[in-house]
Motif scaffolding. Structure first.
Motif, PDB file in Angstrom:
ATOM      1  N   LEU A   4       0.932  -1.216  -0.120  1.00 20.93           N
ATOM      2  CA  LEU A   4      -0.125   0.086  -0.155  1.00 20.93           C
ATOM      3  C   LEU A   4       0.857   1.401  -0.076  1.00 20.93           C
ATOM      4  N   VAL A   5       0.585   2.232  -1.028  1.00 23.09           N
ATOM      5  CA  VAL A   5       1.160   3.486  -1.040  1.00 23.09           C
ATOM      6  C   VAL A   5       0.373   4.360  -0.614  1.00 23.09           C
ATOM      7  N   VAL A   6       0.340   5.241   0.516  1.00 23.69           N
ATOM      8  CA  VAL A   6      -0.461   6.322   0.623  1.00 23.69           C
ATOM      9  C   VAL A   6       0.372   7.717   0.855  1.00 23.69           C
ATOM     10  N   ASP A   7      -0.435   8.367  -0.016  1.00 22.90           N
ATOM     11  CA  ASP A   7       0.249   9.964  -0.254  1.00 22.90           C
ATOM     12  C   ASP A   7      -0.024  10.722   0.979  1.00 22.90           C
ATOM     13  N   ASP A   8      -1.141  10.368   1.531  1.00 21.52           N
ATOM     14  CA  ASP A   8      -1.719  11.379   2.853  1.00 21.52           C
ATOM     15  C   ASP A   8      -2.243  10.476   3.754  1.00 21.52           C
ATOM     16  N   VAL A   9      -1.430  10.369   4.845  1.00 20.98           N
ATOM     17  CA  VAL A   9      -1.959   9.443   5.846  1.00 20.98           C
ATOM     18  C   VAL A   9      -3.174   9.914   6.293  1.00 20.98           C
ATOM     19  N   ASP A  10      -3.527  11.371   6.407  1.00 24.78           N
ATOM     20  CA  ASP A  10      -4.650  11.581   7.175  1.00 24.78           C
ATOM     21  C   ASP A  10      -5.972  11.272   6.411  1.00 24.78           C
ATOM     22  N   ALA A  11      -5.707  11.147   4.860  1.00 26.86           N
ATOM     23  CA  ALA A  11      -7.059  10.731   4.373  1.00 26.86           C
ATOM     24  C   ALA A  11      -7.251   9.162   4.039  1.00 26.86           C
ATOM     25  N   PHE A  12      -6.400   8.533   4.650  1.00 28.06           N
ATOM     26  CA  PHE A  12      -6.362   6.903   4.629  1.00 28.06           C
ATOM     27  C   PHE A  12      -7.581   6.601   5.883  1.00 28.06           C
ATOM     28  N   PRO A  13      -8.612   5.801   5.511  1.00 26.02           N
ATOM     29  CA  PRO A  13      -9.704   5.637   6.356  1.00 26.02           C
ATOM     30  C   PRO A  13      -9.237   4.795   7.493  1.00 26.02           C
ATOM     31  N   GLY A  14      -9.527   5.163   8.904  1.00 22.64           N
ATOM     32  CA  GLY A  14      -8.852   4.345   9.952  1.00 22.64           C
ATOM     33  C   GLY A  14      -7.164   4.470  10.005  1.00 22.64           C
ATOM     34  N   HIS A  15      -6.576   5.397   9.505  1.00 23.75           N
ATOM     35  CA  HIS A  15      -5.271   5.484   9.772  1.00 23.75           C
ATOM     36  C   HIS A  15      -4.963   5.582  11.399  1.00 23.75           C
ATOM     37  N   ILE A  16      -3.828   4.924  11.665  1.00 25.70           N
ATOM     38  CA  ILE A  16      -3.420   4.837  13.035  1.00 25.70           C
ATOM     39  C   ILE A  16      -2.104   6.139  13.353  1.00 25.70           C
ATOM     40  N   ALA A  17      -2.317   7.120  13.958  1.00 24.18           N
ATOM     41  CA  ALA A  17      -1.398   8.123  14.010  1.00 24.18           C
ATOM     42  C   ALA A  17      -0.361   7.669  15.173  1.00 24.18           C
ATOM     43  N   CYS A  18       0.690   7.242  14.586  1.00 26.78           N
ATOM     44  CA  CYS A  18       1.651   6.783  15.809  1.00 26.78           C
ATOM     45  C   CYS A  18       2.559   7.890  15.971  1.00 26.78           C
ATOM     46  N   SER A  19       2.846   8.864  14.827  1.00 28.41           N
ATOM     47  CA  SER A  19       3.728  10.048  14.774  1.00 28.41           C
ATOM     48  C   SER A  19       2.947  11.131  14.108  1.00 28.41           C
ATOM     49  N   SER A  20       2.783  12.074  14.558  1.00 25.90           N
ATOM     50  CA  SER A  20       1.958  13.219  14.070  1.00 25.90           C
ATOM     51  C   SER A  20       2.833  13.850  12.808  1.00 25.90           C
ATOM     52  N   ALA A  21       4.285  13.606  12.827  1.00 23.91           N
ATOM     53  CA  ALA A  21       4.991  14.106  11.677  1.00 23.91           C
ATOM     54  C   ALA A  21       4.800  13.264  10.698  1.00 23.91           C
ATOM     55  N   SER A  22       4.296  12.252  10.383  1.00 23.23           N
ATOM     56  CA  SER A  22       4.180  11.130   9.374  1.00 23.23           C
ATOM     57  C   SER A  22       2.966  11.601   8.325  1.00 23.23           C
ATOM     58  N   LYS A  23       3.638  11.960   7.300  1.00 25.53           N
ATOM     59  CA  LYS A  23       2.727  12.540   5.997  1.00 25.53           C
ATOM     60  C   LYS A  23       2.106  11.620   5.054  1.00 25.53           C
ATOM     61  N   SER A  24       3.325  10.740   4.837  1.00 25.22           N
ATOM     62  CA  SER A  24       2.890   9.495   3.429  1.00 25.22           C
ATOM     63  C   SER A  24       3.540   8.290   4.221  1.00 25.22           C
ATOM     64  N   GLU A  25       3.130   7.172   3.676  1.00 22.98           N
ATOM     65  CA  GLU A  25       3.576   5.988   3.996  1.00 22.98           C
ATOM     66  C   GLU A  25       3.577   4.930   3.039  1.00 22.98           C
ATOM     67  N   ILE A  26       4.361   4.013   3.168  1.00 21.80           N
ATOM     68  CA  ILE A  26       4.255   2.690   2.333  1.00 21.80           C
ATOM     69  C   ILE A  26       4.579   1.505   3.078  1.00 21.80           C
ATOM     70  N   VAL A  27       3.643   0.507   3.001  1.00 22.66           N
ATOM     71  CA  VAL A  27       3.703  -0.765   3.804  1.00 22.66           C
ATOM     72  C   VAL A  27       3.806  -1.967   2.754  1.00 22.66           C
ATOM     73  N   VAL A  28       4.777  -2.932   2.828  1.00 20.10           N
ATOM     74  CA  VAL A  28       5.217  -3.905   1.902  1.00 20.10           C
ATOM     75  C   VAL A  28       5.074  -5.048   2.736  1.00 20.10           C
ATOM     76  N   PRO A  29       4.044  -6.150   2.621  1.00 14.05           N
ATOM     77  CA  PRO A  29       3.972  -7.397   3.373  1.00 14.05           C
ATOM     78  C   PRO A  29       5.011  -8.330   3.062  1.00 14.05           C
ATOM     79  N   MET A  30       5.721  -9.081   3.841  1.00 10.77           N
ATOM     80  CA  MET A  30       6.357  -9.973   3.838  1.00 10.77           C
ATOM     81  C   MET A  30       5.547 -11.501   3.744  1.00 10.77           C
ATOM     82  N   ILE A  31       5.826 -12.123   2.772  1.00  8.53           N
ATOM     83  CA  ILE A  31       4.913 -13.318   2.459  1.00  8.53           C
ATOM     84  C   ILE A  31       5.880 -14.469   2.446  1.00  8.53           C
TER      85      ILE A  31
END
Length: 157
Positions: free
Chosen positions: A94-121
């Motif tokens: 998942l590539v998220v350009d704006d974490v505040d726009a992601f439904p249910g985003h968990i704000a671990c750090s208010s400094a985070s603005k965008s995020e990428i998460v890669v599952p290890m399968i």
């Protein structure tokens, strides 16, 4: 084992291209997963200087914080919750350009603005996720997704 990571001064693709063989060398020969996760995130952090780089490992129905570099983080994330839990549930990057726009985003750090998460399968199951946060909006794109997927596939789980 490498004693330092050589960083390419070109663009993002060139940095990943230079990092991949170094990462393989760094992790080869070490059987301890925690040690490998620690060096993996350190190499990414050294190369790119992201806000936060780390792993969450699957334990029953939660993701549990594992080695990371960056600000203090959430320690447990439920299946399907936030960006990490959703990437785990959907089994895709998942590539998220704006974490505040992601439904249910968990704000671990208010400094985070965008995020990428890669599952290890491994063996058909998600065993962990690689989570990377940036202080800037829209930091991550398909180039990051492709190369980070290559990097996690090289991880000696």
């Amino acid at each position: 084992m490498a004693e330092e990571i050589m960083i390419h001064q070109g663009g993002k693709s060139e940095k990943y291209e230079t990092l991949l063989p170094q990462m393989k060398g760094l992790l080869s020969g070490e059987s301890d997963r925690v040690a490998n996760m620690a060096n993996f995130v350190a190499a990414l952090q050294t190369t790119f200087g992201f806000l936060w780089v780390g792993f969450y490992v699957v334990r029953e129905e939660e993701l549990i914080l594992a080695p990371f570099q960056g600000p203090v983080a959430c320690t447990r994330i439920r299946h399907g919750k936030g960006v990490c839990g959703t990437a785990w549930k959907e089994r895709c990057t998942l590539v998220v350009d704006d974490v505040d726009a992601f439904p249910g985003h968990i704000a671990c750090s208010s400094a985070s603005k965008s995020e990428i998460v890669v599952p290890m399968i491994r063996d058909g199951e998600v065993v962990a996720v690689l989570d990377i946060d940036s202080k800037e909006y829209a930091t991550f794109d398909n180039v990051d997704a492709v190369w980070l997927e290559k990097l996690v596939q090289a991880f000696p789980w």
